[in-house]
Design an enzyme around this catalytic site. Structure first.
Site, PDB file in Angstrom:
ATOM      1  N   ASN A   4      10.255  -6.995   4.740  1.00  0.00           N
ATOM      2  CA  ASN A   4      10.572  -8.400   4.518  1.00  0.00           C
ATOM      3  C   ASN A   4      10.902  -8.698   3.053  1.00  0.00           C
ATOM      4  O   ASN A   4      11.917  -9.322   2.745  1.00  0.00           O
ATOM      5  CB  ASN A   4       9.403  -9.273   4.989  1.00  0.00           C
ATOM      6  CG  ASN A   4       9.826 -10.697   5.246  1.00  0.00           C
ATOM      7  OD1 ASN A   4      10.947 -10.948   5.685  1.00  0.00           O
ATOM      8  ND2 ASN A   4       8.942 -11.642   4.983  1.00  0.00           N
ATOM      9  N   LYS A  23       8.911   3.789   6.896  1.00  0.00           N
ATOM     10  CA  LYS A  23       7.552   3.394   6.525  1.00  0.00           C
ATOM     11  C   LYS A  23       6.515   4.337   7.124  1.00  0.00           C
ATOM     12  O   LYS A  23       5.336   3.981   7.205  1.00  0.00           O
ATOM     13  CB  LYS A  23       7.282   1.962   7.005  1.00  0.00           C
ATOM     14  CG  LYS A  23       8.286   0.938   6.493  1.00  0.00           C
ATOM     15  CD  LYS A  23       8.005  -0.422   7.117  1.00  0.00           C
ATOM     16  CE  LYS A  23       9.095  -1.420   6.782  1.00  0.00           C
ATOM     17  NZ  LYS A  23       8.854  -2.737   7.421  1.00  0.00           N
ATOM     18  N   LYS A  51      27.925  -5.505  14.868  1.00  0.00           N
ATOM     19  CA  LYS A  51      26.660  -6.238  14.983  1.00  0.00           C
ATOM     20  C   LYS A  51      26.906  -7.734  14.821  1.00  0.00           C
ATOM     21  O   LYS A  51      27.443  -8.178  13.819  1.00  0.00           O
ATOM     22  CB  LYS A  51      25.668  -5.776  13.907  1.00  0.00           C
ATOM     23  CG  LYS A  51      25.457  -4.267  13.855  1.00  0.00           C
ATOM     24  CD  LYS A  51      24.731  -3.754  15.080  1.00  0.00           C
ATOM     25  CE  LYS A  51      24.446  -2.259  14.948  1.00  0.00           C
ATOM     26  NZ  LYS A  51      23.737  -1.729  16.126  1.00  0.00           N
ATOM     27  N   PRO A 107       3.003  -2.864   2.988  1.00  0.00           N
ATOM     28  CA  PRO A 107       3.654  -1.618   2.574  1.00  0.00           C
ATOM     29  C   PRO A 107       5.038  -1.467   3.174  1.00  0.00           C
ATOM     30  O   PRO A 107       5.223  -1.555   4.390  1.00  0.00           O
ATOM     31  CB  PRO A 107       2.701  -0.530   3.089  1.00  0.00           C
ATOM     32  CG  PRO A 107       1.933  -1.175   4.181  1.00  0.00           C
ATOM     33  CD  PRO A 107       1.808  -2.616   3.816  1.00  0.00           C
ATOM     34  N   GLU A 108       6.004  -1.250   2.295  1.00  0.00           N
ATOM     35  CA  GLU A 108       7.378  -0.960   2.716  1.00  0.00           C
ATOM     36  C   GLU A 108       7.763   0.379   2.096  1.00  0.00           C
ATOM     37  O   GLU A 108       6.897   1.124   1.630  1.00  0.00           O
ATOM     38  CB  GLU A 108       8.292  -2.108   2.307  1.00  0.00           C
ATOM     39  CG  GLU A 108       7.878  -3.426   2.951  1.00  0.00           C
ATOM     40  CD  GLU A 108       8.769  -4.606   2.604  1.00  0.00           C
ATOM     41  OE1 GLU A 108       9.911  -4.392   2.158  1.00  0.00           O
ATOM     42  OE2 GLU A 108       8.312  -5.759   2.783  1.00  0.00           O
ATOM     43  N   ARG A 138      -6.763  -4.537   8.494  1.00  0.00           N
ATOM     44  CA  ARG A 138      -6.379  -5.410   9.605  1.00  0.00           C
ATOM     45  C   ARG A 138      -6.068  -4.645  10.893  1.00  0.00           C
ATOM     46  O   ARG A 138      -5.748  -5.241  11.900  1.00  0.00           O
ATOM     47  CB  ARG A 138      -5.176  -6.274   9.188  1.00  0.00           C
ATOM     48  CG  ARG A 138      -5.490  -7.170   7.992  1.00  0.00           C
ATOM     49  CD  ARG A 138      -4.391  -8.154   7.719  1.00  0.00           C
ATOM     50  NE  ARG A 138      -4.226  -9.094   8.806  1.00  0.00           N
ATOM     51  CZ  ARG A 138      -3.322 -10.073   8.814  1.00  0.00           C
ATOM     52  NH1 ARG A 138      -2.517 -10.215   7.772  1.00  0.00           N
ATOM     53  NH2 ARG A 138      -3.221 -10.884   9.833  1.00  0.00           N
ATOM     54  N   TYR A 182     -13.368   0.464   5.536  1.00  0.00           N
ATOM     55  CA  TYR A 182     -12.114   0.319   6.273  1.00  0.00           C
ATOM     56  C   TYR A 182     -11.399   1.660   6.462  1.00  0.00           C
ATOM     57  O   TYR A 182     -10.284   1.698   6.955  1.00  0.00           O
ATOM     58  CB  TYR A 182     -11.174  -0.648   5.540  1.00  0.00           C
ATOM     59  CG  TYR A 182     -11.774  -2.027   5.325  1.00  0.00           C
ATOM     60  CD1 TYR A 182     -12.103  -2.834   6.398  1.00  0.00           C
ATOM     61  CD2 TYR A 182     -12.010  -2.498   4.032  1.00  0.00           C
ATOM     62  CE1 TYR A 182     -12.648  -4.090   6.194  1.00  0.00           C
ATOM     63  CE2 TYR A 182     -12.555  -3.750   3.825  1.00  0.00           C
ATOM     64  CZ  TYR A 182     -12.876  -4.539   4.912  1.00  0.00           C
ATOM     65  OH  TYR A 182     -13.428  -5.776   4.707  1.00  0.00           O
TER      66      TYR A 182
END
Length: 496
Positions: A186, A60, A167, A2-3, A126, A107
């Protein structure tokens, strides 16, 4: 995983179906790894009876605003997901709950039943998610540490460029930094950089204003498009990298090859043909040596000096480039061998050269050695000279077969050239060592046989001496016996 689009889809589902409804019942899992900082019973007691006023998100993270604090907050982690019974919600690749599974799922970490009979659950297979109970989620970590939201607070181009100029890390690592810009994960970072045609490892501070502008545009386009499709990946444009990046499997996108590297500590899919390094990084990449090993020209015999051994061995042979045969003084050879430096390559080559029979060197090669005060410290640097013809090295001699003389000269020239090749020199040295060892064995065998013969002769002499001694003792004793017998006879005769 999930993003921002997936969390925003969950927020919208709760906003559309649960606002204004009162929590009738709640079940919180006894899992301290996920339920952070509060016991299940205290959590349940704090929210039962309260009304859901709003659903908020930043990055998120999502939290439910109730009619009074504290408020439940959700950090989705790797497999966090929201499911509403009887309502179709967006599912993503690592969502482990199926429609046919038991309800609530095994879960489930946070389950709520509303006063109108609707139920929803937050699941995490998880167990990397975090569920907290906070009085003011915005003012405490992790939400208070987040940067501007990629959807709600898009950065202006000038602001973005100024931030990037400070940066010095790779651009993908920066996009994944939630304190810089929140919500990008990602797959979103890979998609944004692919569409912007920017290499994932390009330094952020090295990017031009044009690239910065393109990157801001792609961040907004990818974020808004994914959210607009309610995070349903089946609806994403077919030309997106998203459809081909999973599993690190070789593939192509729009006819271009996809490769995988590690950038920002994460597996990264990119298209090298389109996403290339720029500026100094491109020059450094071009200057890297190829994977192949350049073994050089075997005909050039360059003996590298022992710079590594300079600290331990004061006598270092200078680099010498020799085009013909090598001639080295015996004095230098003995000193090099006595130096005890087994790692000195030149000393090894010197000892090997001395194992060969002394050959007459070419008259065109300068063989002079600086041997002042009996210490050969360095060789003169010898320049390459043209090889003399066979006629000069081997003039014709009257009364001899000149063809044999010429062939002998050719053999000597081949051996001379062979002496320049380290492989041949090494092989020759091994043969000499083997020959020397065989000679030693033969010598030891001869000495042993000689000692055995000498010992055998000594033993035979000793035996003979003992036998002779015994015989002599026997003869003398016999004579004494005869003599005593005769004397007794004589005495009897006299008596008679």
């Amino acid at each position: 995983m999930p993003e921002l689009p997936e969390v925003e889809a969950a927020r919208r589902a709760i906003e559309e179906n649960c606002l204004g409804k009162r929590i009738k019942n709640s079940t919180v899992a006894d899992d301290p790894k996920v339920i952070d900082g509060v016991s299940p019973s205290d959590f349940e007691a704090s929210i039962v009876g309260k009304r859901i006023v709003a659903a908020h998100r930043k990055g998120k993270n999502m939290w439910l605003q109730l009619d009074s604090p504290p408020f439940p907050s959700f950090q989705f982690g790797m497999t966090g997901a929201v499911y509403i019974k009887g309502v179709a919600v967006t599912k993503y690749k690592r969502s482990a709950v199926k429609d046919t599974d038991e309800w609530p799922s095994k879960y489930s970490k946070f389950f709520v039943a509303l006063d109108d009979g609707l139920e929803f659950s937050f699941t995490d297979k998880r167990r990397f998610a975090k569920v907290r109970l906070l009085d003011d989620p915005v003012s405490v970590p992790p939400i208070s540490e987040l940067g501007p939201d990629a959807l709600v607070d898009p950065m202006a181009v000038d602001e973005f460029c100024n931030s990037l100029s400070k940066k010095k890390i790779g651009i993908k690592a920066l996009l994944l930094d939630q304190s810089f810009i929140s919500g990008i994960g990602n797959w979103m970072a890979d998609e944004i950089l692919y569409q912007a045609r920017i290499h994932p490892q390009q330094s952020a501070s090295s990017m031009s204003k044009e690239n910065c502008s393109t990157l801001v545009k792609c961040i907004n386009e990818v974020t808004n498009s994914a959210v607009g499709f309610d995070a349903d990946s089946l609806c994403f444009p077919v030309e997106w990298l998203f459809h081909f990046r999973w599993g690190k499997k070789p593939g192509n996108v729009n006819g271009k090859k996809i490769e995988f590297i590690t950038a920002g500590g994460r597996t990264t899919a990119y298209v090298p043909e389109l996403q290339k390094l720029c500026g100094d990084q491109a020059l450094k990449e071009a200057g890297k040596p190829s994977k192949g090993i350049d073994r050089g020209n075997p005909d050039d015999d360059v003996e590298k000096i022992g710079n590594e051994d300079e600290a331990t061995n004061s006598k270092v042979v200078k680099c010498t480039k020799i085009s013909g045969a090598k001639k080295i003084s015996k004095k230098w050879s003995s000193k090099a061998e006595n130096s005890g430096d087994a790692n000195d390559k030149y000393s090894m080559k010197t000892s090997r050269a001395n194992n060969h029979p002394k050959k007459e060197s070419s008259p065109s090669v300068d063989d002079s050695v600086d041997d002042k005060d009996g210490d050969a410290k360095s060789f003169k640097k010898i320049s390459k000279a043209k090889k003399p013809s066979n006629k000069k090295l081997s003039p014709k001699v009257e009364g001899l077969d000149n063809s044999e003389n010429d062939s002998d000269t050719v053999d000597r020239s081949k051996k001379t050239r062979g002496a320049k090749n380290p492989r041949i020199l090494r092989k020759t040295n091994e043969d000499n060592e083997n020959e020397t060892e065989n000679q030693r064995k033969q010598t030891r065998g001869k000495n042993s046989a000689k000692r055995n013969r000498e010992e055998s002769n000594d033993y035979e002499d000793k035996v003979n001496e003992e036998m002779n001694g015994k015989q002599m003792k026997g003869a003398s004793s016999a004579k004494k016996t005869v003599a005593s017998g005769q004397s007794r006879k004589q005495q009897r005769a006299k008596a008679i």
